[in-house]
Structures are given as structure tokens and as C-alpha cells.
Scaffold this active site. Structure first.
Site, PDB file in Angstrom:
ATOM      1  CB  CYS A   8      16.182   6.739  -4.078  1.00 21.15           C
ATOM      2  SG  CYS A   8      15.834   7.384  -2.426  1.00 21.15           S
ATOM      3  CB  SER A  25      -0.922   0.015   1.226  1.00 22.26           C
ATOM      4  OG  SER A  25      -0.148   0.089   2.407  1.00 22.26           O
ATOM      5  N   GLY A  26       2.166   1.101   0.117  1.00 20.13           N
ATOM      6  CA  GLY A  26       3.052   2.271   0.164  1.00 20.13           C
ATOM      7  C   GLY A  26       3.447   2.750  -1.228  1.00 20.13           C
ATOM      8  CE1 TYR A  27       2.279   7.720  -1.667  1.00 23.35           C
ATOM      9  CE2 TYR A  27       4.178   9.031  -1.026  1.00 23.35           C
ATOM     10  CZ  TYR A  27       2.815   8.895  -1.160  1.00 23.35           C
ATOM     11  OH  TYR A  27       1.985   9.915  -0.794  1.00 23.35           O
TER      12      TYR A  27
HETATM   13  N1  LIG Z   1       9.735   6.445  -1.247  1.00 24.43           N
HETATM   14  C1  LIG Z   1      10.879   6.307  -1.932  1.00 24.43           C
HETATM   15  O1  LIG Z   1      11.210   7.112  -2.820  1.00 24.43           O
HETATM   16  C2  LIG Z   1      11.820   5.134  -1.646  1.00 24.43           C
HETATM   17  C3  LIG Z   1      12.801   4.861  -2.570  1.00 24.43           C
HETATM   18  C4  LIG Z   1      13.644   3.776  -2.369  1.00 24.43           C
HETATM   19  C5  LIG Z   1      13.501   2.982  -1.227  1.00 24.43           C
HETATM   20  N2  LIG Z   1      12.560   3.278  -0.307  1.00 24.43           N
HETATM   21  C6  LIG Z   1      12.439   2.386   0.851  1.00 24.43           C
HETATM   22  O2  LIG Z   1      11.364   1.467   0.586  1.00 24.43           O
HETATM   23  C7  LIG Z   1      10.678   1.173   1.808  1.00 24.43           C
HETATM   24  C8  LIG Z   1       9.201   1.539   1.659  1.00 24.43           C
HETATM   25  O3  LIG Z   1       9.104   2.942   1.412  1.00 24.43           O
HETATM   26  P1  LIG Z   1       7.742   3.664   1.036  1.00 24.43           P
HETATM   27  O4  LIG Z   1       8.113   5.048   0.664  1.00 24.43           O
HETATM   28  O5  LIG Z   1       6.955   2.838   0.090  1.00 24.43           O
HETATM   29  O6  LIG Z   1       7.005   3.637   2.477  1.00 24.43           O
HETATM   30  P2  LIG Z   1       5.470   3.863   2.776  1.00 24.43           P
HETATM   31  O7  LIG Z   1       4.834   4.605   1.640  1.00 24.43           O
HETATM   32  O8  LIG Z   1       5.376   4.417   4.143  1.00 24.43           O
HETATM   33  O9  LIG Z   1       4.862   2.354   2.783  1.00 24.43           O
HETATM   34  C9  LIG Z   1       5.223   1.427   3.781  1.00 24.43           C
HETATM   35  C10 LIG Z   1       4.492   0.103   3.555  1.00 24.43           C
HETATM   36  O10 LIG Z   1       4.855  -0.802   4.601  1.00 24.43           O
HETATM   37  C11 LIG Z   1       3.679  -1.278   5.292  1.00 24.43           C
HETATM   38  N3  LIG Z   1       4.010  -1.350   6.723  1.00 24.43           N
HETATM   39  C12 LIG Z   1       4.307  -0.314   7.556  1.00 24.43           C
HETATM   40  N4  LIG Z   1       4.647  -0.771   8.771  1.00 24.43           N
HETATM   41  C13 LIG Z   1       4.545  -2.122   8.715  1.00 24.43           C
HETATM   42  C14 LIG Z   1       4.768  -3.172   9.652  1.00 24.43           C
HETATM   43  N5  LIG Z   1       5.177  -2.915  10.898  1.00 24.43           N
HETATM   44  N6  LIG Z   1       4.559  -4.456   9.254  1.00 24.43           N
HETATM   45  C15 LIG Z   1       4.140  -4.730   7.994  1.00 24.43           C
HETATM   46  N7  LIG Z   1       3.906  -3.782   7.046  1.00 24.43           N
HETATM   47  C16 LIG Z   1       4.124  -2.492   7.411  1.00 24.43           C
HETATM   48  C17 LIG Z   1       2.587  -0.277   4.975  1.00 24.43           C
HETATM   49  O11 LIG Z   1       1.385  -0.999   4.877  1.00 24.43           O
HETATM   50  P3  LIG Z   1       0.148  -0.886   5.852  1.00 24.43           P
HETATM   51  O12 LIG Z   1       0.440   0.182   6.892  1.00 24.43           O
HETATM   52  O13 LIG Z   1      -0.993  -0.514   4.960  1.00 24.43           O
HETATM   53  O14 LIG Z   1       0.054  -2.255   6.433  1.00 24.43           O
HETATM   54  C18 LIG Z   1       2.985   0.224   3.584  1.00 24.43           C
HETATM   55  O15 LIG Z   1       2.462  -0.648   2.590  1.00 24.43           O
HETATM   56  C19 LIG Z   1      11.375   2.001   2.914  1.00 24.43           C
HETATM   57  O16 LIG Z   1      12.278   1.174   3.601  1.00 24.43           O
HETATM   58  C20 LIG Z   1      12.078   3.089   2.142  1.00 24.43           C
HETATM   59  O17 LIG Z   1      13.215   3.573   2.821  1.00 24.43           O
HETATM   60  C21 LIG Z   1      11.676   4.323  -0.497  1.00 24.43           C
END
Ligand SMILES: NC(=O)c1ccc[n+]([C@@H]2O[C@H](COP(=O)([O-])OP(=O)(O)OC[C@H]3O[C@@H](n4cnc5c(N)ncnc54)[C@H](OP(=O)(O)O)[C@@H]3O)[C@@H](O)[C@H]2O)c1
Length: 234
Positions: free
Chosen positions: A149, A12-14
Site C-alpha cells: 500500500c 475474514s481479514g480487512y
Molecule cells: N491492511 C492493509 O491495509 C493491507 C494493505 C495491503 C496489503 N496488505 C497485506 O494483505 C495481507 C492481509 O492483510 P489483512 O490486513 O487483511 O490481515 P488480517 O486482517 O489480519 O487478515 C488475515 C487473514 O488471513 C487469515 N489467516 C491468518 N493466518 C492464517 C494461516 N496461518 N493460514 C490461513 N489463513 C490465515 C485470517 O483468517 P482466519 O484467522 O479467520 O482463518 C484472515 O482472514 C497481509 O499480507 C498484508 O500485509 C494489507
């Protein structure tokens, strides 16, 4: 040819949403399950409207996951190091998009992340996931840690200069400009549009964590001194 059966944890995240967009159009892949604890049972298109009419998948809970070929972990930092054993037994291949296993040195990890990680023995199993640098290892790796990133842009830009010893390794300054999606979908004042719109601000002007990955991947002739600064735009 059988399609690769894939699961996305944290869909559900980005990052999970963008991964879904890519994998749902991949001919060799079938997305089997996608998790969100907040939206269990809801269609993925409710959270990612760009996928309306493309997939009828609904979100599952992590507790309902079935075995698959590859599992992608799109969880906030600090989660996958605690749960890696579960996913290692669930799939033939684990691709972690968080920072938990990007750094292969425990001492360096602690310096930059401020704490030790659990299951740190997995650090030696993970391949750092920049294909331009680790293509051969990635082809057969069971564990891949997707590169940060900011780290990816800086490493790819600097790699040729460091590899060929063309720069002084103690004098590198790098700057990246990023948009709001980089902070994930959790709300904060720092990412809220009315607060953020039309502005530019410095984020972690010293000791940005991605610097650790840059040092790791560019240490051909000793440990480089890299000053990295991130600027956030609306
Ligand atoms: N955003 C970027 O540009 C980017 C780029 C490269 C890497 N990253 C990395 O990729 C990862 C995800 O980033 P994001 O930006 O997509 O984060 P986000 O938008 O906050 O999404 C986080 C996801 O993890 C789930 N989640 C949160 N806490 C959880 C838990 N305790 N147990 C199970 N599921 C959980 C959430 O789902 P629910 O709360 O709905 O269950 C949601 O689907 C991070 O580690 C980030 O550092 C991000």
C-alpha cells in the site's frame, strides 16, 4: 460470457473483506469460495456486516477448496511462500496480496525481511502488480503480486521523476500517513482505539520494508537511496 470463478483465501481479514466488497459487485466475477479457519460455516456477513443481504456465502476451510479460475491470497506475510504450490495447482491464476513475492531478488528480500523464503523459484514467475507500470505483463500473468500500500503511493508519485532522471536518486525522502486498518484485524496495543485515538506516531522511521519495493521499481539509473517514513493516525 462465463463469469470468472474466484476464490478468496483469508476472507475474514480487512483486505479479504474489501476484496469481497469489490468482487461481489463485479459483473464478470462469481465468488465461489471464501476461507477463514476461525469462522468455517459462518456467513461472511457475520464478519463483514456491510455484506448483509448481498451474499449468502459462508466461510470454508482451506482444506475444502475446489478448483477455480483465480485465487486471491489475503494471508499474513510469510504464509503464501510456504503454500504457493497448493494454490498454483488449484487455479489458473494466483494473485497474492501479501509481500512474499513482491521482491524479485532473493538477496534483497533477505536484507529487508530478515529471512529466506521458501519456493523462491516462484519469484521470477510473479509480476509486480501496479497496472500503471506492468499492464501488459499483468494481462497474461499466471502469478501477480499485489504491490504494498505505502509502496504504491510512493512509486506512483516518484516514478515520472525517476524515469525522466529529474531527481538526484540518492536524496529522496518520502512520508505516508496511514490509518489503523493498515495493521489488519489482529488486536495489538498499537491498533487499539483507546490507545491510539487522537495520536500520531512514527512507525518504522528507518528501514520500513516497503522501501525494498520502491527501490526495485525505481532503479532506472542505479539503486536509489529512499528514506521512507510512515506516520500512523487514529
Ligand atoms: N491492511 C492493509 O491495509 C493491507 C494493505 C495491503 C496489503 N496488505 C497485506 O494483505 C495481507 C492481509 O492483510 P489483512 O490486513 O487483511 O490481515 P488480517 O486482517 O489480519 O487478515 C488475515 C487473514 O488471513 C487469515 N489467516 C491468518 N493466518 C492464517 C494461516 N496461518 N493460514 C490461513 N489463513 C490465515 C485470517 O483468517 P482466519 O484467522 O479467520 O482463518 C484472515 O482472514 C497481509 O499480507 C498484508 O500485509 C494489507
Amino acid at each position: 460470457m462465463d463469469k470468472l470463478q474466484v476464490t478468496i483465501v483469508g476472507g475474514s481479514g480487512y483486505v479479504g473483506g474489501e476484496l469481497l466488497r469489490l468482487l461481489l459487485f463485479h459483473k464478470g466475477v462469481e465468488v465461489k469460495q471464501v476461507t477463514s479457519e476461525r469462522f468455517v460455516g459462518k456467513p461472511i456477513s457475520k464478519i463483514h456486516p456491510n455484506l448483509r443481504g448481498i451474499s449468502k456465502l459462508t466461510f470454508s476451510s482451506i482444506s475444502e477448496l475446489e478448483n477455480c479460475d483465480t485465487v486471491f491470497l489475503c494471508l499474513p506475510h510469510g504464509n503464501s511462500n510456504k503454500t504457493i504450490q497448493n494454490y498454483a495447482s488449484l487455479a489458473n491464476q494466483v494473485i497474492d496480496l501479501s509481500a512474499d513475492f513482491r521482491i524479485n531478488n532473493d538477496a534483497l528480500y533477505k536484507v529487508w525481511y530478515g529471512n529466506s523464503r521458501e519456493n523462491s523459484e516462484y519469484k521470477n514467475k510473479f509480476v509486480y502488480g501496479i497496472p500503471e507500470l506492468h499492464h501488459e505483463e499483468m494481462k497474461t500473468a499466471k502469478f501477480i503480486s499485489s504491490a504494498g500500500c505505502n509502496a504504491t503511493t510512493v512509486i506512483l508519485g516518484l516514478y515520472p521523476f525517476f524515469k525522466e532522471n529529474l531527481v538526484e536518486i540518492d536524496r529522496t525522502v518520502s512520508e505516508a500517513k496511514v490509518g489503523t486498518s493498515e495493521g489488519g484485524n489482529s488486536f495489538s496495543e498499537a491498533s487499539h482505539h483507546p490507545e491510539r485515538s487522537g495520536s500520531i506516531r512514527s512507525y518504522k522511521p528507518v528501514r520500513h520494508r516497503h522501501t525494498a519495493e520502491m527501490i526495485q521499481e525505481l532503479s532506472f539509473f542505479g539503486e536509489p537511496q529512499i528514506h521512507f517514513q510512515q506516520l500512523q493516525l487514529k
